[in-house]
Design a protein around this motif. Sequence first.
Motif, PDB file in Angstrom:
ATOM      1  N   HIS A   1       3.760   8.319   6.436  1.00 46.42           N
ATOM      2  CA  HIS A   1       3.289   7.364   5.418  1.00 46.42           C
ATOM      3  C   HIS A   1       2.958   8.057   4.099  1.00 46.42           C
ATOM      4  CE1 HIS A   1       3.222   3.887   8.054  1.00 46.42           C
ATOM      5  NE2 HIS A   1       2.645   4.627   8.979  1.00 46.42           N
TER       6      HIS A   1
ATOM      7  N   THR B   1       4.106   9.184   0.448  1.00 42.38           N
ATOM      8  CA  THR B   1       5.117   8.704  -0.488  1.00 42.38           C
ATOM      9  C   THR B   1       4.681   8.941  -1.927  1.00 42.38           C
ATOM     10  OG1 THR B   1       6.453   6.779  -1.135  1.00 42.38           O
ATOM     11  CG2 THR B   1       4.156   6.359  -0.571  1.00 42.38           C
ATOM     12  N   HIS B   2       5.654   8.936  -2.834  1.00 38.38           N
ATOM     13  CA  HIS B   2       5.361   8.824  -4.260  1.00 38.38           C
ATOM     14  C   HIS B   2       6.222   7.730  -4.877  1.00 38.38           C
ATOM     15  CE1 HIS B   2       9.063  11.114  -4.591  1.00 38.38           C
ATOM     16  NE2 HIS B   2       9.065  10.942  -5.892  1.00 38.38           N
ATOM     17  N   ASN B   3       6.736   6.834  -4.025  1.00 38.83           N
ATOM     18  CA  ASN B   3       7.520   5.695  -4.500  1.00 38.83           C
ATOM     19  C   ASN B   3       6.565   4.567  -4.886  1.00 38.83           C
ATOM     20  OD1 ASN B   3       9.250   3.596  -4.988  1.00 38.83           O
ATOM     21  ND2 ASN B   3      10.052   3.442  -2.906  1.00 38.83           N
ATOM     22  N   TRP B   4       6.272   4.469  -6.164  1.00 34.85           N
ATOM     23  CA  TRP B   4       5.274   3.501  -6.621  1.00 34.85           C
ATOM     24  C   TRP B   4       5.875   2.117  -6.848  1.00 34.85           C
ATOM     25  CZ3 TRP B   4       1.877   6.316  -4.867  1.00 34.85           C
ATOM     26  CH2 TRP B   4       1.711   7.668  -5.213  1.00 34.85           C
TER      27      TRP B   4
ATOM     28  N   GLU C   1       7.560   0.512  -4.257  1.00 31.15           N
ATOM     29  CA  GLU C   1       7.889  -0.057  -2.950  1.00 31.15           C
ATOM     30  C   GLU C   1       7.168  -1.379  -2.690  1.00 31.15           C
ATOM     31  OE1 GLU C   1       6.736   3.001  -0.197  1.00 31.15           O
ATOM     32  OE2 GLU C   1       4.684   2.250  -0.023  1.00 31.15           O
TER      33      GLU C   1
ATOM     34  N   THR D   1      -0.509   7.692   2.121  1.00 29.39           N
ATOM     35  CA  THR D   1      -0.678   7.470   0.682  1.00 29.39           C
ATOM     36  C   THR D   1      -1.136   6.042   0.442  1.00 29.39           C
ATOM     37  OG1 THR D   1       1.094   9.057   0.252  1.00 29.39           O
ATOM     38  CG2 THR D   1       0.414   7.642  -1.571  1.00 29.39           C
TER      39      THR D   1
ATOM     40  N   CYS E   1      -2.388   4.894  -2.932  1.00 29.66           N
ATOM     41  CA  CYS E   1      -2.007   4.439  -4.265  1.00 29.66           C
ATOM     42  C   CYS E   1      -1.735   5.646  -5.144  1.00 29.66           C
ATOM     43  CB  CYS E   1      -3.092   3.552  -4.886  1.00 29.66           C
ATOM     44  SG  CYS E   1      -4.717   4.333  -5.015  1.00 29.66           S
TER      45      CYS E   1
ATOM     46  N   THR F   1       0.516   1.262  -2.303  1.00 28.30           N
ATOM     47  CA  THR F   1       1.662   1.380  -1.411  1.00 28.30           C
ATOM     48  C   THR F   1       1.718   0.225  -0.413  1.00 28.30           C
ATOM     49  OG1 THR F   1       0.415   2.697   0.192  1.00 28.30           O
ATOM     50  CG2 THR F   1       1.557   3.891  -1.566  1.00 28.30           C
ATOM     51  N   THR F   2       2.860   0.109   0.248  1.00 27.78           N
ATOM     52  CA  THR F   2       2.993  -0.879   1.314  1.00 27.78           C
ATOM     53  C   THR F   2       1.996  -0.608   2.424  1.00 27.78           C
ATOM     54  OG1 THR F   2       5.343  -1.168   0.817  1.00 27.78           O
ATOM     55  CG2 THR F   2       4.603  -1.869   2.996  1.00 27.78           C
ATOM     56  N   TRP F   3       1.762   0.669   2.735  1.00 32.92           N
ATOM     57  CA  TRP F   3       0.775   1.003   3.771  1.00 32.92           C
ATOM     58  C   TRP F   3      -0.603   0.480   3.372  1.00 32.92           C
ATOM     59  CZ3 TRP F   3      -3.753   3.913   3.906  1.00 32.92           C
ATOM     60  CH2 TRP F   3      -4.281   4.138   5.182  1.00 32.92           C
TER      61      TRP F   3
END
Length: 439
Positions: free
Chosen positions: A80, A82-85, A87, A118, A120, A409-411
Motif C-alpha cells: 500500500h 504509493t506516490h500516485n496522487w 488514484e 500511504t 496522503c 490515497t484509495t487506501w
Amino acid sequence: MAELKYMPGFGNECVSEDPRCPGALPEGQNNPQVCPYGLYAEQLSGSAFTCPRSTNKRSWLYRILPSVCHKPFKPMDQGHLTHNWDEAEAEPNQLRWKPFEIPRASEKKLDFVSGLHTLCGAGEPKSRNGIAIHIFTCNTSMINRCFYNSDGDFLIVPQQGKLLITTEFGKLLVEPNEICVIQQGMRFSVEVFGETRGYMLEVYGAHFELPDLGPIGANGLANPRDFLVPVAWYEDRQVAGDYTVISKYQGKLFSAQQDFSPFNVVAWHGNYTPYKYNLDNFMVINSVAFDHADPSIFTVLTAKSTRPGVALADFVIFPPRWGVANNTFRPPYYHRNCMSEFMGLIKGRYEAKEEGFQPGGGSLHSMMTPHGPDAECFEKASKARLEPERVAEGTMAFMFESSFSMAVTTWGLKTSNCLEKTYYKCWEQLKSHFNPSCK
C-alpha cells in the motif's frame, strides 16, 4: 543495546567508533590509502558537494565491506505504498480516521516495510519536491532485511510499541513520545516487540532542521543538545546471499540480495546521521497576556521550501503546558488555512475534540477547509473560569503541516476501513448566539 550520546548541535561534526576496535577512525585523512583494520572508506553525502558549508551534509563510514557489493535491484511488491496522487478523486472535506488497525501476527505477519500504508501526499520524488504521510502497522521484526529511502527523509513517530532501529551508524531505541529521523540514503532495520503502530512523514527535496527562533531569542522550543545520535556498532555477519536490501526509488520499491549484513560500519564521523528526540524535552512558548498564539510556536522540526517562511513540512506538537491568557478563547480557534494540516494523537485526549479524536487515529484538514473545536469544546471553553489552567496533561498530539495541497490515497479513503463517515457532525451542534440588542 548500544550506548547513546548527545548530538552536539545540528550541522556539527560527530565522531564515533565501536569500542571493540579502538583507533578505527583514520587520523588526518578521510580516505587514506589503507584504513585501520583493513576497512573500506565510504562517504554518504546528503547534500551537493558544493553546498554552502552551513548546509553541507556528509559522513564518512569505515566498514568491513562497501555497500556497493550487492546483486542488481529488481522491482518488488509495493503493498500500500504509493506516490500516485491521482488514484482517487480529490476530497476537500474534513477527514478523520479511527485508530488504524494492526493485524495480529497469527493472521498476517507484517514487518515495518510490508506494514507501510500511504495515507496522503503531494509532489513528485523524481523532481525532489513533495511530501507523503504514511501509517505503519506491524507485528514482526525485519529479519535479514534492511530499507533505505532514495527519495527523501523519514520522520518516524511511534504511537504504540517501541522500535529498536539498527542503522549503519548504530542502534536507536525509539519509544512512543519520541521521534526518529532517518535521512535520505541511510540503511536501517526495525525490530518490534509485539503489535506496533505509528505515523511517518516523508519529505522529498529538503532535510529536517530546527526552526529559526527570531524574536524568541537564543533559547526555547527544541534544543540541539537534546537530539541523540547512535554510537558506532557493527556486526560481521555472512548471510549466504540471503540478505535483502530494499530501496525506495522514485516512489517504488526495489530489492537486491547480498551475502553480508549492511550494518558493518566499525567507525564513522560526520554531520549526516540518524537521530532521535524525546518530545518531553520541548520547551513550550505560550501566551501570558491575551489572544491565542499561532501553532507555529510549537514547531519541533521544519523542512524548508525555497520560499522564505514557507515549509515543505513542519512537525508541530501540542504538549502539556499552562494556559494563562486573559479574556481569551483558549482552545484552537476556528480556522481556514493556506496549508494542509494532518494531526495525529500519540496519547491522551486532545482538548479541542476530547471524544472523537483517538490515539492511533488521525485527521486531515486540507487547504482552506474550515476546522476548529467541536460544539462541546466551544460551549465548555466559552463558559470556563479564566484562571491559569494546565492544558493537555497526559496528552501528546502532533501535526504534520505542509504548503502542499495533499491528495488522499484509495487506501486512506476506502481500503483501511478506518475513515469516519460522520466526522462533520461534530460541528452540527454549534448554534447561533447572535443577539443584536445585546453587546
